[in-house]
Design a protein around this motif. Structure first.
Motif, short mmCIF file in Angstrom:
data_model
loop_
_atom_site.label_atom_id
_atom_site.label_comp_id
_atom_site.label_asym_id
_atom_site.label_seq_id
_atom_site.Cartn_x
_atom_site.Cartn_y
_atom_site.Cartn_z
N TYR A 211 0.69 -1.27 0.12
CA TYR A 211 -0.07 -0.02 0.03
C TYR A 211 0.88 1.34 0.08
O TYR A 211 0.29 2.34 -0.02
CB TYR A 211 -0.81 0.17 1.26
N SER A 214 -0.37 3.99 -2.36
CA SER A 214 -1.59 4.65 -1.72
C SER A 214 -1.27 5.53 -0.64
O SER A 214 -1.81 6.80 -0.59
CB SER A 214 -2.40 3.56 -1.07
N LEU A 215 -0.14 5.42 0.20
CA LEU A 215 0.12 6.16 1.24
C LEU A 215 0.79 7.44 0.45
O LEU A 215 0.55 8.67 1.01
CB LEU A 215 1.26 5.62 2.19
N LEU A 218 -2.16 9.58 -0.63
CA LEU A 218 -3.04 10.32 0.43
C LEU A 218 -2.38 11.31 0.98
O LEU A 218 -2.96 12.20 1.74
CB LEU A 218 -3.33 9.01 1.45
N LEU A 234 -4.93 6.36 11.07
CA LEU A 234 -4.85 5.15 10.36
C LEU A 234 -5.11 3.73 10.98
O LEU A 234 -5.85 2.77 11.21
CB LEU A 234 -4.10 4.92 9.11
N TRP A 245 -7.35 -4.00 5.31
CA TRP A 245 -6.57 -2.69 4.99
C TRP A 245 -6.96 -2.31 3.53
O TRP A 245 -7.08 -1.24 3.14
CB TRP A 245 -5.13 -3.04 4.99
N SER A 246 -7.24 -3.34 2.48
CA SER A 246 -7.56 -2.89 1.40
C SER A 246 -9.06 -2.17 1.38
O SER A 246 -9.14 -1.33 0.33
CB SER A 246 -7.83 -4.23 0.46
N PHE A 249 -8.16 1.62 2.64
CA PHE A 249 -7.49 2.59 1.32
C PHE A 249 -8.30 2.78 0.32
O PHE A 249 -8.43 3.78 -0.34
CB PHE A 249 -6.05 1.66 1.09
N CYS A 252 -10.41 5.56 1.67
CA CYS A 252 -9.71 6.63 1.82
C CYS A 252 -9.27 7.59 0.48
O CYS A 252 -9.03 8.65 0.29
CB CYS A 252 -8.48 6.73 2.45
N GLU A 253 -8.94 6.48 -0.54
CA GLU A 253 -8.52 7.34 -2.03
C GLU A 253 -9.65 8.05 -2.75
O GLU A 253 -9.39 8.66 -3.54
CB GLU A 253 -7.71 5.96 -2.62
#
Length: 367
Positions: A211, A214-215, A218, A234, A245-246, A249, A252-253
Protein backbone atom coordinates in the motif's frame (compact mmCIF):
# COMPACT_ATOMS: atom_id res chain seq x y z
CA UNK A 1 73.78 39.74 -34.14
CA UNK A 2 77.56 39.84 -34.04
CA UNK A 3 77.85 37.82 -30.85
CA UNK A 4 80.01 34.79 -30.16
CA UNK A 5 76.84 32.62 -29.80
CA UNK A 6 75.86 33.59 -33.32
CA UNK A 7 79.18 32.70 -34.75
CA UNK A 8 79.36 29.33 -32.95
CA UNK A 9 75.75 27.99 -33.00
CA UNK A 10 73.31 29.80 -35.33
CA UNK A 11 72.70 27.83 -38.55
CA UNK A 12 75.47 25.35 -37.65
CA UNK A 13 73.18 22.27 -37.17
CA UNK A 14 74.90 21.43 -33.90
CA UNK A 15 72.29 19.10 -32.29
CA UNK A 16 74.51 16.35 -30.97
CA UNK A 17 73.32 15.43 -27.45
CA UNK A 18 69.73 16.60 -27.92
CA UNK A 19 68.67 14.68 -31.01
CA UNK A 20 66.97 11.37 -30.14
CA UNK A 21 66.95 8.06 -31.95
CA UNK A 22 63.21 7.62 -31.16
CA UNK A 23 61.28 10.59 -32.65
CA UNK A 24 58.07 9.55 -30.81
CA UNK A 25 59.55 10.54 -27.45
CA UNK A 26 58.46 14.14 -27.83
CA UNK A 27 54.86 12.98 -28.45
CA UNK A 28 54.90 10.87 -25.31
CA UNK A 29 56.22 13.79 -23.28
CA UNK A 30 53.47 15.99 -24.69
CA UNK A 31 50.81 13.39 -23.86
CA UNK A 32 52.02 13.26 -20.26
CA UNK A 33 51.68 17.05 -20.00
CA UNK A 34 48.12 16.82 -21.34
CA UNK A 35 47.31 14.05 -18.87
CA UNK A 36 48.69 16.13 -16.02
CA UNK A 37 46.52 19.08 -17.03
CA UNK A 38 43.41 16.91 -17.19
CA UNK A 39 43.98 15.13 -13.88
CA UNK A 40 45.63 18.01 -12.08
CA UNK A 41 48.84 18.05 -10.14
CA UNK A 42 46.82 18.55 -6.97
CA UNK A 43 43.10 18.87 -6.25
CA UNK A 44 41.71 19.31 -2.74
CA UNK A 45 39.31 21.34 -0.61
CA UNK A 46 40.54 23.33 2.35
CA UNK A 47 38.55 25.33 4.88
CA UNK A 48 39.86 28.89 5.27
CA UNK A 49 38.72 31.54 7.68
CA UNK A 50 37.63 34.96 6.43
CA UNK A 51 38.54 38.18 8.26
CA UNK A 52 35.01 38.13 9.69
CA UNK A 53 35.66 34.73 11.26
CA UNK A 54 33.50 32.73 8.86
CA UNK A 55 34.78 29.31 7.79
CA UNK A 56 34.66 28.97 3.99
CA UNK A 57 35.55 25.82 2.00
CA UNK A 58 37.88 26.60 -0.91
CA UNK A 59 38.91 24.32 -3.73
CA UNK A 60 42.56 24.31 -4.83
CA UNK A 61 43.40 22.80 -8.18
CA UNK A 62 46.48 22.81 -10.38
CA UNK A 63 45.97 21.76 -13.97
CA UNK A 64 43.61 22.45 -16.85
CA UNK A 65 39.84 22.85 -16.78
CA UNK A 66 37.10 23.18 -19.47
CA UNK A 67 36.11 26.84 -19.29
CA UNK A 68 32.51 26.13 -20.38
CA UNK A 69 31.57 24.33 -17.17
CA UNK A 70 29.65 25.88 -14.27
CA UNK A 71 32.14 26.50 -11.52
CA UNK A 72 29.71 27.34 -8.73
CA UNK A 73 27.24 24.98 -7.12
CA UNK A 74 24.38 27.43 -7.71
CA UNK A 75 24.95 27.25 -11.47
CA UNK A 76 26.62 30.67 -11.87
CA UNK A 77 30.05 31.09 -13.48
CA UNK A 78 33.13 31.66 -11.37
CA UNK A 79 35.33 34.72 -11.94
CA UNK A 80 37.93 34.09 -14.65
CA UNK A 81 40.94 36.34 -15.12
CA UNK A 82 43.60 35.82 -17.75
CA UNK A 83 47.09 37.31 -17.98
CA UNK A 84 48.93 35.80 -20.90
CA UNK A 85 49.41 32.09 -20.29
CA UNK A 86 48.30 32.37 -16.65
CA UNK A 87 44.62 31.95 -15.81
CA UNK A 88 43.30 32.61 -12.31
CA UNK A 89 39.99 31.08 -11.26
CA UNK A 90 37.91 32.20 -8.29
CA UNK A 91 35.47 29.43 -7.37
CA UNK A 92 32.86 30.02 -4.64
CA UNK A 93 31.68 26.70 -3.22
CA UNK A 94 29.12 28.27 -0.95
CA UNK A 95 25.42 28.20 -1.81
CA UNK A 96 22.17 29.41 -0.29
CA UNK A 97 21.90 26.39 1.98
CA UNK A 98 25.31 26.78 3.57
CA UNK A 99 24.34 29.18 6.31
CA UNK A 100 26.34 27.70 9.16
CA UNK A 101 29.81 26.38 9.79
CA UNK A 102 28.26 22.91 10.17
CA UNK A 103 26.74 23.14 6.68
CA UNK A 104 30.06 24.34 5.24
CA UNK A 105 31.91 21.45 6.86
CA UNK A 106 29.49 19.02 5.25
CA UNK A 107 30.43 20.27 1.81
CA UNK A 108 34.02 19.17 2.36
CA UNK A 109 33.17 15.60 3.33
CA UNK A 110 29.67 14.86 2.11
CA UNK A 111 30.12 11.13 1.75
CA UNK A 112 31.14 10.56 5.37
CA UNK A 113 28.36 12.88 6.48
CA UNK A 114 25.78 10.83 4.56
CA UNK A 115 27.12 7.63 6.11
CA UNK A 116 26.96 9.17 9.56
CA UNK A 117 23.33 10.25 9.11
CA UNK A 118 22.24 6.88 7.76
CA UNK A 119 23.80 5.32 10.88
CA UNK A 120 24.05 1.76 9.64
CA UNK A 121 20.70 1.64 7.84
CA UNK A 122 22.50 0.28 4.77
CA UNK A 123 25.33 -2.24 4.62
CA UNK A 124 28.74 -1.22 3.27
CA UNK A 125 27.97 -2.99 0.00
CA UNK A 126 24.62 -1.21 -0.30
CA UNK A 127 26.25 2.13 0.45
CA UNK A 128 28.82 1.55 -2.28
CA UNK A 129 26.04 0.65 -4.72
CA UNK A 130 23.70 3.49 -3.76
CA UNK A 131 26.19 6.25 -3.04
CA UNK A 132 25.90 8.10 -6.40
CA UNK A 133 22.12 8.27 -6.04
CA UNK A 134 22.34 9.26 -2.35
CA UNK A 135 24.67 12.12 -3.24
CA UNK A 136 22.16 13.35 -5.81
CA UNK A 137 19.50 13.56 -3.10
CA UNK A 138 22.00 15.44 -0.91
CA UNK A 139 21.81 18.74 -2.83
CA UNK A 140 21.57 21.50 -0.27
CA UNK A 141 21.97 19.67 3.03
CA UNK A 142 19.38 21.84 4.73
CA UNK A 143 17.41 20.43 7.64
CA UNK A 144 15.00 18.88 5.12
CA UNK A 145 17.75 16.76 3.56
CA UNK A 146 19.16 15.94 6.99
CA UNK A 147 15.84 14.42 8.09
CA UNK A 148 15.44 12.64 4.77
CA UNK A 149 18.74 10.80 5.35
CA UNK A 150 18.58 10.43 9.12
CA UNK A 151 14.98 9.15 9.32
CA UNK A 152 13.35 8.92 5.87
CA UNK A 153 15.56 6.39 4.10
CA UNK A 154 16.00 4.21 7.22
CA UNK A 155 12.21 4.14 7.77
CA UNK A 156 11.61 3.00 4.19
CA UNK A 157 14.66 0.72 4.02
CA UNK A 158 12.57 -2.45 3.59
CA UNK A 159 11.21 -1.03 0.31
CA UNK A 160 14.65 -0.52 -1.21
CA UNK A 161 16.37 -3.40 -2.98
CA UNK A 162 18.06 -1.64 -5.91
CA UNK A 163 19.25 1.72 -7.17
CA UNK A 164 15.97 2.15 -9.01
CA UNK A 165 14.08 1.52 -5.76
CA UNK A 166 16.24 4.06 -3.95
CA UNK A 167 15.49 6.74 -6.53
CA UNK A 168 11.76 5.96 -6.58
CA UNK A 169 11.34 5.76 -2.79
CA UNK A 170 13.47 8.87 -2.30
CA UNK A 171 11.21 10.83 -4.64
CA UNK A 172 8.15 9.45 -2.81
CA UNK A 173 9.53 10.57 0.55
CA UNK A 174 10.13 14.06 -0.82
CA UNK A 175 6.62 14.14 -2.32
CA UNK A 176 5.09 13.15 1.02
CA UNK A 177 7.12 15.77 2.83
CA UNK A 178 6.55 18.62 0.38
CA UNK A 179 2.81 17.99 0.08
CA UNK A 180 2.30 19.08 3.69
CA UNK A 181 0.67 22.47 4.18
CA UNK A 182 0.87 22.39 7.96
CA UNK A 183 3.73 24.45 9.40
CA UNK A 184 4.12 21.86 12.16
CA UNK A 185 6.05 19.41 10.01
CA UNK A 186 7.21 21.15 6.84
CA UNK A 187 10.76 19.93 7.45
CA UNK A 188 9.57 16.32 7.50
CA UNK A 189 11.08 15.41 10.89
CA UNK A 190 7.89 13.99 12.44
CA UNK A 191 6.76 12.44 9.15
CA UNK A 192 9.99 10.45 8.79
CA UNK A 193 10.74 9.74 12.45
CA UNK A 194 7.17 9.02 13.67
CA UNK A 195 4.68 8.80 10.81
CA UNK A 196 6.22 6.20 8.51
CA UNK A 197 7.54 3.98 11.34
CA UNK A 198 4.10 4.21 13.00
CA UNK A 199 2.13 3.11 9.96
CA UNK A 200 4.79 0.49 9.20
CA UNK A 201 4.22 -1.04 12.62
CA UNK A 202 0.46 -1.11 12.05
CA UNK A 203 0.61 -2.45 8.50
CA UNK A 204 3.57 -4.78 8.70
CA UNK A 205 6.38 -4.79 6.13
CA UNK A 206 4.44 -6.73 3.47
CA UNK A 207 1.43 -4.41 3.60
CA UNK A 208 3.70 -1.36 3.73
CA UNK A 209 5.11 -2.42 0.38
CA UNK A 210 1.65 -3.31 -0.94
CA UNK A 211 0.00 0.00 0.00
CA UNK A 212 3.01 2.32 -0.33
CA UNK A 213 1.65 3.99 -3.48
CA UNK A 214 -1.63 4.64 -1.65
CA UNK A 215 0.22 6.24 1.26
CA UNK A 216 2.06 8.55 -1.14
CA UNK A 217 -1.21 9.46 -2.86
CA UNK A 218 -3.00 10.15 0.43
CA UNK A 219 -0.27 12.55 1.50
CA UNK A 220 -1.55 14.91 -1.21
CA UNK A 221 -5.09 14.62 0.18
CA UNK A 222 -4.00 15.33 3.75
CA UNK A 223 -4.59 18.68 5.37
CA UNK A 224 -1.82 17.70 7.75
CA UNK A 225 0.18 17.10 9.74
CA UNK A 226 0.42 13.84 7.80
CA UNK A 227 2.47 12.07 10.46
CA UNK A 228 -0.60 12.12 12.75
CA UNK A 229 -2.68 10.50 10.04
CA UNK A 230 -0.08 7.75 9.56
CA UNK A 231 0.83 7.10 13.18
CA UNK A 232 -2.55 7.56 14.89
CA UNK A 233 -5.59 7.91 12.61
CA UNK A 234 -5.08 5.01 10.19
CA UNK A 235 -4.01 2.44 12.84
CA UNK A 236 -6.90 3.50 15.12
CA UNK A 237 -9.40 3.15 12.28
CA UNK A 238 -8.19 -0.36 11.51
CA UNK A 239 -8.25 -1.37 15.16
CA UNK A 240 -11.73 0.04 15.90
CA UNK A 241 -13.47 -1.50 12.88
CA UNK A 242 -11.32 -4.56 12.22
CA UNK A 243 -11.76 -4.45 8.44
CA UNK A 244 -9.27 -5.36 5.77
CA UNK A 245 -6.69 -2.74 4.88
CA UNK A 246 -7.73 -2.93 1.22
CA UNK A 247 -11.21 -1.58 2.09
CA UNK A 248 -9.74 1.22 4.21
CA UNK A 249 -7.44 2.40 1.43
CA UNK A 250 -10.20 2.03 -1.18
CA UNK A 251 -12.40 4.45 0.81
CA UNK A 252 -9.63 6.86 1.70
CA UNK A 253 -8.51 7.22 -1.90
CA UNK A 254 -11.98 8.53 -2.82
CA UNK A 255 -11.17 11.75 -0.92
CA UNK A 256 -9.17 14.39 -2.75
CA UNK A 257 -8.71 16.72 0.23
CA UNK A 258 -8.88 16.51 4.02
CA UNK A 259 -8.76 12.73 4.28
CA UNK A 260 -7.69 13.41 7.88
CA UNK A 261 -11.21 14.53 8.80
CA UNK A 262 -12.79 11.50 7.16
CA UNK A 263 -10.60 9.06 9.09
CA UNK A 264 -10.14 11.04 12.29
CA UNK A 265 -13.74 12.27 12.77
CA UNK A 266 -16.06 10.89 10.06
CA UNK A 267 -15.76 7.18 10.83
CA UNK A 268 -15.70 7.66 14.63
CA UNK A 269 -18.96 9.65 14.38
CA UNK A 270 -20.66 6.99 12.23
CA UNK A 271 -19.45 4.03 14.27
CA UNK A 272 -22.93 3.35 15.68
CA UNK A 273 -24.22 2.85 12.11
CA UNK A 274 -21.50 0.38 11.10
CA UNK A 275 -22.12 -3.25 12.08
CA UNK A 276 -19.90 -5.15 9.64
CA UNK A 277 -17.42 -4.81 6.79
CA UNK A 278 -20.19 -4.25 4.24
CA UNK A 279 -21.59 -1.36 6.28
CA UNK A 280 -18.09 0.06 6.59
CA UNK A 281 -17.66 0.03 2.83
CA UNK A 282 -21.08 1.48 1.93
CA UNK A 283 -21.24 4.10 4.69
CA UNK A 284 -17.56 4.86 4.13
CA UNK A 285 -18.34 5.85 0.55
CA UNK A 286 -21.16 8.07 1.83
CA UNK A 287 -18.82 9.72 4.30
CA UNK A 288 -16.21 10.24 1.58
CA UNK A 289 -18.81 11.93 -0.62
CA UNK A 290 -19.94 14.13 2.28
CA UNK A 291 -16.31 14.99 2.95
CA UNK A 292 -16.03 16.20 -0.64
CA UNK A 293 -19.23 18.28 -0.27
CA UNK A 294 -18.16 19.78 3.07
CA UNK A 295 -14.78 20.83 1.68
CA UNK A 296 -12.61 22.66 4.19
CA UNK A 297 -15.50 22.53 6.70
CA UNK A 298 -15.37 18.70 6.90
CA UNK A 299 -13.73 18.63 10.33
CA UNK A 300 -16.41 20.90 11.84
CA UNK A 301 -19.20 18.84 10.25
CA UNK A 302 -17.91 15.45 11.40
CA UNK A 303 -16.61 16.58 14.77
CA UNK A 304 -19.36 18.94 15.96
CA UNK A 305 -22.48 19.25 13.81
CA UNK A 306 -23.34 15.66 12.80
CA UNK A 307 -22.78 14.22 16.32
CA UNK A 308 -25.15 16.94 17.63
CA UNK A 309 -27.77 15.68 15.14
CA UNK A 310 -27.04 11.96 15.60
CA UNK A 311 -30.56 11.22 16.96
CA UNK A 312 -31.87 12.29 13.53
CA UNK A 313 -29.48 9.91 11.74
CA UNK A 314 -30.52 6.28 12.14
CA UNK A 315 -29.59 4.72 8.81
CA UNK A 316 -27.78 5.27 5.52
CA UNK A 317 -30.60 7.28 3.99
CA UNK A 318 -30.94 9.70 6.89
CA UNK A 319 -27.13 10.06 7.00
CA UNK A 320 -27.20 11.20 3.40
CA UNK A 321 -30.15 13.56 3.87
CA UNK A 322 -28.97 15.21 7.08
CA UNK A 323 -25.41 15.35 5.79
CA UNK A 324 -26.51 17.25 2.69
CA UNK A 325 -28.57 19.61 4.86
CA UNK A 326 -25.54 20.30 7.05
CA UNK A 327 -23.50 21.03 3.93
CA UNK A 328 -26.11 23.64 2.95
CA UNK A 329 -26.01 25.17 6.43
CA UNK A 330 -22.23 25.29 6.50
CA UNK A 331 -21.99 26.87 3.08
CA UNK A 332 -24.42 29.59 4.23
CA UNK A 333 -22.43 30.46 7.34
CA UNK A 334 -19.54 31.74 5.23
CA UNK A 335 -16.89 32.92 7.70
CA UNK A 336 -18.42 31.63 10.94
CA UNK A 337 -19.05 27.86 10.59
CA UNK A 338 -17.91 27.31 14.18
CA UNK A 339 -20.96 29.27 15.37
CA UNK A 340 -23.42 26.92 13.65
CA UNK A 341 -23.50 24.37 16.46
CA UNK A 342 -24.23 27.10 19.02
CA UNK A 343 -27.05 28.45 16.86
CA UNK A 344 -28.57 25.00 16.36
CA UNK A 345 -28.23 24.21 20.07
CA UNK A 346 -30.01 27.43 21.07
CA UNK A 347 -32.79 26.77 18.54
CA UNK A 348 -33.23 23.21 19.76
CA UNK A 349 -33.52 24.29 23.37
CA UNK A 350 -36.12 26.89 22.39
CA UNK A 351 -38.27 24.54 20.29
CA UNK A 352 -37.71 21.27 22.11
CA UNK A 353 -36.41 18.07 20.56
CA UNK A 354 -39.62 16.99 18.81
CA UNK A 355 -40.40 20.31 17.15
CA UNK A 356 -36.73 20.73 16.23
CA UNK A 357 -36.86 17.41 14.34
CA UNK A 358 -40.30 18.08 12.84
CA UNK A 359 -39.34 21.52 11.51
CA UNK A 360 -35.79 20.62 10.51
CA UNK A 361 -36.25 21.25 6.79
CA UNK A 362 -37.83 24.64 7.48
CA UNK A 363 -34.97 25.50 9.82
CA UNK A 364 -32.45 24.65 7.13
CA UNK A 365 -34.13 27.10 4.80
CA UNK A 366 -34.26 29.80 7.51
CA UNK A 367 -30.60 29.39 8.46
Amino acid sequence: QNSLMKDVYINKNKVVGVNLEDPSVKERIYDRYVQAYKKGAFDYIKEDQTPEGQVVPKKYFSGGIPMAMNLRRDGAKGDVKSEGATIALTVDLRDAAMNSSEDQARAGDRVSFIKKLLNGAFSEQELNDYLPELIKFCIEMSEKERYLFEYGFPAAKSLIASREDLISIGQDLITMRDSQTSSEDKQGYRLFSDGIPGVKEALGENNLKKYWRSLVKLSKASKGPYYRFLKYDLPRLHKNFDVDWSIIFEICELVESDVDSLVGYGFPFAKYLIKNAEDFKVIGKQLAELCRIFGWRAEIAFKDILPFLSDMIQDRKSLQNVGEDVAVLLSGTRNWPHMLKSSLSWTRQSLGDEDFKNYWKELVEVF
